[in-house]
Design a protein around this motif. Structure first.
Motif, PDB file in Angstrom:
ATOM      1  N   GLN A  64      20.172   0.746   9.480  1.00 21.85           N
ATOM      2  CA  GLN A  64      21.177   0.629   8.984  1.00 21.85           C
ATOM      3  C   GLN A  64      22.581   1.439   9.075  1.00 21.85           C
ATOM      4  OE1 GLN A  64      21.627  -1.545   4.734  1.00 21.85           O
ATOM      5  NE2 GLN A  64      22.876  -2.263   5.423  1.00 21.85           N
ATOM      6  N   ARG A  65      21.598   2.524   7.977  1.00 23.00           N
ATOM      7  CA  ARG A  65      22.418   3.600   8.024  1.00 23.00           C
ATOM      8  C   ARG A  65      22.583   4.627   9.065  1.00 23.00           C
ATOM      9  NH1 ARG A  65      19.501   7.217   2.900  1.00 23.00           N
ATOM     10  NH2 ARG A  65      19.733   5.841   1.119  1.00 23.00           N
ATOM     11  N   GLN A  66      22.424   4.695  10.182  1.00 21.56           N
ATOM     12  CA  GLN A  66      22.534   4.710  11.816  1.00 21.56           C
ATOM     13  C   GLN A  66      23.547   4.076  11.746  1.00 21.56           C
ATOM     14  OE1 GLN A  66      21.346   7.398  12.695  1.00 21.56           O
ATOM     15  NE2 GLN A  66      22.154   7.913  14.675  1.00 21.56           N
ATOM     16  N   ALA A  75       0.747  -1.275  -0.244  1.00 19.62           N
ATOM     17  CA  ALA A  75      -0.180   0.275   0.153  1.00 19.62           C
ATOM     18  C   ALA A  75       0.648   1.357  -0.010  1.00 19.62           C
ATOM     19  CB  ALA A  75      -1.039   0.304   0.894  1.00 19.62           C
ATOM     20  N   GLU A  76       1.555   1.463   0.714  1.00 21.50           N
ATOM     21  CA  GLU A  76       2.771   2.540   0.685  1.00 21.50           C
ATOM     22  C   GLU A  76       3.661   2.769  -0.749  1.00 21.50           C
ATOM     23  OE1 GLU A  76       3.018  -0.366   2.498  1.00 21.50           O
ATOM     24  OE2 GLU A  76       2.009   0.385   4.730  1.00 21.50           O
ATOM     25  N   ILE A  78      10.336  -1.646  -4.559  1.00 24.89           N
ATOM     26  CA  ILE A  78       9.749  -1.293  -3.418  1.00 24.89           C
ATOM     27  C   ILE A  78       9.879  -0.074  -3.713  1.00 24.89           C
ATOM     28  CG2 ILE A  78       9.591  -0.401  -1.242  1.00 24.89           C
ATOM     29  CD1 ILE A  78       8.589  -3.528  -1.432  1.00 24.89           C
ATOM     30  N   TRP A  79       8.778   0.902  -3.990  1.00 23.87           N
ATOM     31  CA  TRP A  79       9.129   2.899  -3.739  1.00 23.87           C
ATOM     32  C   TRP A  79       8.238   3.328  -2.419  1.00 23.87           C
ATOM     33  CZ3 TRP A  79       6.898  -0.610  -6.912  1.00 23.87           C
ATOM     34  CH2 TRP A  79       5.722  -0.032  -7.662  1.00 23.87           C
ATOM     35  N   PRO A  99      12.345   1.906   4.669  1.00 17.73           N
ATOM     36  CA  PRO A  99      11.588   1.343   5.629  1.00 17.73           C
ATOM     37  C   PRO A  99      13.183   1.818   6.568  1.00 17.73           C
ATOM     38  CG  PRO A  99      12.453   0.571   3.872  1.00 17.73           C
ATOM     39  CD  PRO A  99      12.732   1.489   3.391  1.00 17.73           C
ATOM     40  N   PRO A 100      12.235   1.147   7.896  1.00 16.12           N
ATOM     41  CA  PRO A 100      12.956   1.695   9.164  1.00 16.12           C
ATOM     42  C   PRO A 100      14.262   0.145   9.395  1.00 16.12           C
ATOM     43  CG  PRO A 100      10.773   0.750   9.490  1.00 16.12           C
ATOM     44  CD  PRO A 100      10.737   0.733   8.539  1.00 16.12           C
TER      45      PRO A 100
END
Length: 118
Positions: A109-111, A71-72, A97-98, A103-104
């Motif tokens: 992962q970036r953090q 849906a997102e 996915i877009w 996504p959390p």
């Protein structure tokens, strides 16, 4: 290249921005859906080829497909093969996915990468 230039080129029909440095560009909420159409088709064709080869190797079982939509923003094809001559169970999946936010799991992962650099 700034965002206005990207949008102008995109509206003119350009779909490939390979090699363009977008690190400093603010792309939040831009609709660039068509940019990834060719890569999505390539990956789905690859999924088809892999499934066909595995079915031929097994000689008995066939993949069952479940198409899904997020849906997102996003869609995918989940394919599972079961109870074959060679494979007890296996899967070959594709997802695109877009959306307006990451996504959390990606954000976490970036953090983690930022913390590791410090």
């Amino acid at each position: 290249m700034d965002v206005d230039e990207i949008l102008k080129r995109y509206a003119a029909g350009e779909k490939s921005f390979q090699g363009v440095n977008l690190q400093e560009a603010e792309l939040t909420n831009l609709n660039l859906r068509g940019v990834s159409v060719r890569s999505q088709q390539f990956m789905q064709n690859l999924q088809d080829e892999i499934c066909t080869a595995l079915e031929q190797l097994d000689g008995e079982a066939r993949f069952q497909q479940d198409y899904w939509e997020r849906a997102e923003g996003g869609e995918g094809r989940t394919r599972v093969i079961r109870e074959g001559r060679v494979f007890e169970q296996g899967g070959v999946n594709f997802s695109a996915i877009w959306g307006n936010s990451l996504p959390p799991a990606i954000l976490a992962q970036r953090q983690l990468k930022i913390v590791r650099r410090c």
